[in-house]
Design an enzyme around this catalytic site. Structure first.
Site, short mmCIF file in Angstrom:
data_model
loop_
_atom_site.label_atom_id
_atom_site.label_comp_id
_atom_site.label_asym_id
_atom_site.label_seq_id
_atom_site.Cartn_x
_atom_site.Cartn_y
_atom_site.Cartn_z
N HIS A 67 2.35 1.62 -3.35
CA HIS A 67 1.09 2.85 -3.72
C HIS A 67 1.90 4.80 -3.92
O HIS A 67 1.08 5.36 -4.04
CB HIS A 67 -0.01 2.51 -3.49
N ASP B 151 0.82 -1.11 -0.24
CA ASP B 151 0.13 0.10 -0.32
C ASP B 151 0.43 1.80 0.28
O ASP B 151 2.10 1.42 -0.89
CB ASP B 151 -1.38 -0.12 0.90
#
Ligand code: NAG
Length: 392
Positions: A241, A218
């Protein structure tokens, strides 16, 4: 003679100065910890912490090499501490149980609460998150998962050369902290592990992140509401991310984010590079005075992105109203390769357009050609050497 009579009192004075500041060390092996990875060492850590905390001298908690099981969530509380400084010197590894239920509903596995002048130096935290990720991807009912290291309502924190592996959820969380430095931190989880953000910041001020390497499933670093005066430098992200300000604007009344500097960062194969993400919900939150400087992008899907229309699955955003106000954001010397044609995306809203967005010396290529950009409801300037097609 005169000289000697002066020197002696000075020496005596220095001796007492030194002894009153004498550092005391608490080795967790002296309090029953076992380095075998199987016996629960939680109580030994708590005993050492309580002694360090009660000491009027600066204290060191020493964790020798070996694996120490911390079988359930542990809290190091600092409200009543007398010690002016506590250092946790870790040569070993703190390991969570392989069965995820042991910590999976606890929110935080290793928590520091209301501490001041605490340093965590070296060592590894291994949360063994893989079985929980497998549960989540199977569609079964699973616990939410615990943040590995959470520091709450604390001040003057140093986290140095710590390694965090395979968190169930976020690896490191700072919540309502003031003055913290994280340096030489290494965070590792697979690219497909859910919600394993590297460093997550909420309502904190004066946080510095330096010389760190973060690979997760993430966000590399996520910056939530209420953060200010952040400095992030020499961080390498990927997979994951990217660095994100947001998500912001879930709440109507929400503290803003301001004065954030992100410089000399490298993104390798990440979903985003530098992102600002805000919900398409009514909110009086804001983002202002942000600098993204000297970033290298290597095959990044969205190297530069502002998404002010965030609304996954079109749920929870009635009428897609404008929320957080975004202003004064500088992108300077951002260069490298984009994995998609549109490398720069500013998706702002009519009600609260993004203003003061400045691109300077941005050079992003897609398949060796200048990349494209897209702008909606954004005002600002593009200057310097631009190696892409700017819509500003
Ligand atoms: C912005 O934050 C930095 C630390 O990152 C700090 O040194 C500086 O004083 C802050 N600027 C303002 C205007 O508060």
């Amino acid at each position: 003679m005169k000289r000697i009579t002066l020197v002696i009192p000075v020496l005596v004075f220095l001796f007492f100065q030194y002894s009153s500041a004498k550092v005391v060390t608490y080795n967790i092996l002296s309090y029953g910890a076992k380095a075998n990875g199987r016996s629960d060492s939680k109580n030994a850590f708590l005993k050492a912490w309580n002694l360090a905390c009660a000491s009027t001298n600066p204290a060191i908690i020493y964790v020798p090499t070996g694996r120490y099981l911390i079988a359930t969530a542990i809290i190091f509380a600092g409200q009543a501490c007398k010690s002016k400084a506590i250092t946790m010197n870790i040569d070993g590894t703190l390991v969570a149980p392989s069965s995820y239920n042991a910590i999976g509903n606890a929110q935080v596995w290793i928590k520091f609460y209301r501490v001041n002048h605490v340093t965590i130096s070296g060592g590894t935290l291994d949360a063994q998150g893989a079985p929980l990720w497998a549960c989540k991807s199977s569609g079964k009912t699973c616990p939410q998962g615990a943040t590995t290291l959470g520091i709450y309502h604390s001040q003057n924190i140093v986290i140095s050369k710590l390694r965090s592996l395979n968190s169930q959820m976020f690896h490191i969380l700072l919540y309502a902290c003031n003055n913290a430095i994280l340096q030489g931190v290494s965070i590792v989880a697979p690219g497909l592990s859910p919600n394993t953000d590297g460093i997550h910041l909420i309502s904190s001020t004066g946080v510095t992140v330096l010389n760190s390497k973060i690979s997760t499933g993430d966000d590399c670093i996520s910056i939530g509401p209420g953060n200010s005066n952040l400095w992030i430098e020499k961080v390498v992200c990927g997979p994951g991310h990217g660095i994100s300000i947001g998500s912001l604007g879930w709440e109507l009344q929400e503290p803003g984010v301001h004065n954030v500097t992100v410089k000399s960062t490298t993104f390798i194969g990440t979903q985003n590079g530098v992102r600002i993400k805000t919900w398409a919900r009514r909110s009086n939150g804001f983002v202002k005075d942000v600098v993204f400087q000297h970033s290298t992008m290597v095959n990044v899907q969205n190297p530069i992105i502002i998404d002010a229309n965030y609304c996954p699955n079109n749920e929870n955003c009635p009428n897609h109203v404008s929320g957080v106000k975004i202003s004064n954001v500088v992108y300077e010397d951002v260069h490298g390769t984009s994995a998609t044609r549109v490398a720069v995306k500013f998706d702002c809203t009519k009600g609260k357009p993004c203003t003061g967005i400045r691109l300077k010396d941005v050079n992003l290529k897609y398949r060796s050609q200048p990349a494209a950009s897209s702008c909606s409801y954004v005002a600002g300037t593009a200057s310097g050497l631009l190696g892409f097609t700017s819509c500003l």
